[in-house]
Enzyme design. Structure first.
Site, PDB file in Angstrom:
ATOM      1  N   ASP A  29      22.432  28.291  37.419  1.00 45.98           N
ATOM      2  CA  ASP A  29      22.514  26.873  37.053  1.00 45.98           C
ATOM      3  C   ASP A  29      22.288  26.050  38.311  1.00 45.98           C
ATOM      4  OD1 ASP A  29      23.686  25.494  34.291  1.00 45.98           O
ATOM      5  OD2 ASP A  29      23.878  24.182  36.038  1.00 45.98           O
ATOM      6  N   ARG A  49      29.269   8.432  32.982  1.00 46.24           N
ATOM      7  CA  ARG A  49      29.334   9.657  33.789  1.00 46.24           C
ATOM      8  C   ARG A  49      29.685   9.374  35.255  1.00 46.24           C
ATOM      9  NH1 ARG A  49      25.802  13.744  31.611  1.00 46.24           N
ATOM     10  NH2 ARG A  49      26.326  13.961  29.420  1.00 46.24           N
TER      11      ARG A  49
HETATM   12  C1  LIG Z   1      23.320  22.017  27.776  1.00 42.79           C
HETATM   13  S1  LIG Z   1      23.620  23.217  29.026  1.00 42.79           S
HETATM   14  C2  LIG Z   1      23.047  24.689  28.212  1.00 42.79           C
HETATM   15  C3  LIG Z   1      23.924  25.885  28.508  1.00 42.79           C
HETATM   16  C4  LIG Z   1      23.513  27.169  27.798  1.00 42.79           C
HETATM   17  N1  LIG Z   1      22.198  27.587  28.172  1.00 42.79           N
HETATM   18  C5  LIG Z   1      23.605  27.005  26.310  1.00 42.79           C
HETATM   19  O1  LIG Z   1      22.591  26.961  25.615  1.00 42.79           O
HETATM   20  O2  LIG Z   1      24.724  26.895  25.793  1.00 42.79           O
HETATM   21  C6  LIG Z   1      22.292  22.832  30.159  1.00 42.79           C
HETATM   22  C7  LIG Z   1      22.525  23.361  31.573  1.00 42.79           C
HETATM   23  O3  LIG Z   1      21.298  23.230  32.298  1.00 42.79           O
HETATM   24  C8  LIG Z   1      21.614  22.895  33.637  1.00 42.79           C
HETATM   25  N2  LIG Z   1      20.453  22.254  34.274  1.00 42.79           N
HETATM   26  C9  LIG Z   1      19.969  21.005  34.095  1.00 42.79           C
HETATM   27  N3  LIG Z   1      18.914  20.793  34.888  1.00 42.79           N
HETATM   28  C10 LIG Z   1      18.704  21.943  35.570  1.00 42.79           C
HETATM   29  C11 LIG Z   1      17.761  22.346  36.556  1.00 42.79           C
HETATM   30  N4  LIG Z   1      16.796  21.519  37.005  1.00 42.79           N
HETATM   31  N5  LIG Z   1      17.847  23.615  37.038  1.00 42.79           N
HETATM   32  C12 LIG Z   1      18.802  24.455  36.596  1.00 42.79           C
HETATM   33  N6  LIG Z   1      19.732  24.126  35.679  1.00 42.79           N
HETATM   34  C13 LIG Z   1      19.686  22.881  35.182  1.00 42.79           C
HETATM   35  C14 LIG Z   1      22.824  21.977  33.529  1.00 42.79           C
HETATM   36  O4  LIG Z   1      23.575  21.955  34.715  1.00 42.79           O
HETATM   37  C15 LIG Z   1      23.586  22.598  32.337  1.00 42.79           C
HETATM   38  O5  LIG Z   1      24.608  23.444  32.771  1.00 42.79           O
END
Ligand SMILES: C[S@@+](CC[C@H](N)C(=O)[O-])C[C@H]1O[C@@H](n2cnc3c(N)ncnc32)[C@H](O)[C@@H]1O
Length: 277
Positions: A143, A34
Site C-alpha cells: 500500500d 479528511r
Molecule cells: C479502498 S482500499 C482497497 C483495499 C482492498 N484492496 C480491498 O479491495 O478491500 C484502496 C487502497 O489503495 C491505496 N492506494 C491509493 N492510492 C495508491 C497508490 N498510488 N499506490 C498504492 N496504493 C494506493 C489506499 O491507501 C487504500 O488503502
C-alpha cells in the site's frame, strides 16, 4: 465552512502528484472533512489556515499525512466473497497442477489497506495447501499508506472490523482476543509480507506473480494512470496468471491484452494468448 477553490486546487494537485488519486471539483467537502483533524493536530484553526501554512513551509512528513488522510481505506474480509471462492475452487487447483514441478506460488495484494485482503487470501491458501504439503507460497501486501501498512503488520482489529465479512468459524480459528480487539494468530500473519509500494510510480523489482489482487484501487485513478498500472502488471504477472479487480473496475477499453474470464460469479482477468509456464 468548506475549503476555498485555491486551497482545494493546491491539495488536489499535491494528492495527484504523490498518489495519482484524482480529486474532482465538488470534492471540497472531502478535503475539508479528511484534513480537519490533521489541521487541528497542528494547531491550525481551519483547513484553509493549515493549507496556507503547508504552502509556505512544505514539511515532507506532514505532506505524507495529508496523502494518507486523502486515501480511502475501506476494506473488509473476503470482500465480495466470489473472488475468494474462485481462488479456492478454480485458481489454486489449476495453478497447483501447472506448478507441480516448481511447487512455488507468489501472490500480490496491491493496495491492501489494513491487511484484510492479503490475510483473507492467506486463510484460503493455508486451507488449500494443507492438502498439498511441500509448497512455498509467498504473499505480498502493499500500500501507499504507512499508517495502513502499520495496522496491517500489527494485525489487530476491532469488533466492528472483524464483523465485516469474517465468518465466525474463521474468527475463532485464526484470532485471539486481546482486550476489546482481536489479534490474528502468527500462523496466518507470517504468511504475508508487507511492503510500501506506490502504484503511480515505477514499481520496485519484486519478482513475478501467479495471482494479483488489485481491487478497489483503480477507481481513484484517471485512464492514463490505469493504463500505466496495467503495463506494470503485465511485467510482473506470469503468462498464465490471474488478475482480480474490484467489482467496479475492468481492463475492458483500457488494456486489450487482458481478457475477462468468469468463474461462477467472479470475473478475473488473464493475458490473451497465454501459455502455461
Ligand atoms: C479502498 S482500499 C482497497 C483495499 C482492498 N484492496 C480491498 O479491495 O478491500 C484502496 C487502497 O489503495 C491505496 N492506494 C491509493 N492510492 C495508491 C497508490 N498510488 N499506490 C498504492 N496504493 C494506493 C489506499 O491507501 C487504500 O488503502
Amino acid at each position: 465552512m468548506t475549503v476555498g477553490a485555491a486551497d482545494f486546487d493546491w491539495i488536489a494537485q499535491l494528492v495527484w502528484q504523490r498518489s495519482a488519486i484524482v480529486l474532482e471539483k465538488g470534492k471540497e467537502y472531502l478535503v475539508e472533512s479528511r484534513l480537519a483533524p490533521l489541521a487541528r493536530k497542528t494547531g491550525a484553526e481551519t483547513v484553509s489556515e493549515f493549507v496556507t501554512r503547508l504552502i509556505a513551509k512544505p514539511d515532507s512528513s506532514l505532506i505524507s499525512e495529508v496523502i494518507d488522510a486523502m486515501t480511502t481505506n475501506e476494506t473488509s474480509w473476503f470482500r465480495d466473497h466470489y473472488p475468494f471462492q474462485a481462488l479456492q475452487s478454480h485458481v489454486l487447483p489449476e495453478l497447483t497442477r501447472n506448478r507441480g514441478r516448481q511447487r512455488t506460488l507468489r501472490v500480490w495484494s496491491a493496495g491492501c489497506s489494513s491487511g484484510q485482503e492479503p490475510y483473507s487470501i492467506a486463510m484460503v491458501v493455508q486451507d488449500h495447501f494443507a492438502l498439498h504439503p511441500g509448497w512455498a507460497v509467498d504473499i505480498i501486501g502493499s500500500d501507499l499508506s504507512d499508517v495502513m501498512l502499520e495496522k496491517a503488520r500489527n494485525a489487530r482489529y476491532g469488533q466492528l472490523e472483524v464483523n465485516r465479512g469474517l465468518p465466525v468459524a474463521m474468527l475463532v480459528r485464526h484470532f485471539e482476543r486481546l482486550g476489546t480487539e482481536w489479534q490474528l494468530r502468527p500462523e496466518i500473519r507470517r504468511m504475508v509480507d508487507f511492503r510500501s509500494i506506490n502504484l503511480a510510480q515505477r514499481i520496485p523489482e519484486i519478482g513475478t506473480f501467479d495471482i494479483i489482487f488489485l481491487r478497489n484501487v483503480l477507481i481513484y485513478f484517471d485512464a492514463d494512470t490505469k493504463r500505466g498500472i496495467f503495463e506494470q502488471v503485465k511485467r510482473v504477472l506470469r503468462p498464465d496468471g490471474y488478475l482480480f479487480l474490484g467489482g467496479a473496475e475492468t481492463t475492458l477499453n483500457v488494456d486489450p491484452d487482458f481478457e475477462p474470464v468468469m468463474y461462477d460469479r467472479a470475473t478475473c482477468y488473464r493475458l490473451r494468448g497465454r501459455e502455461v509456464s
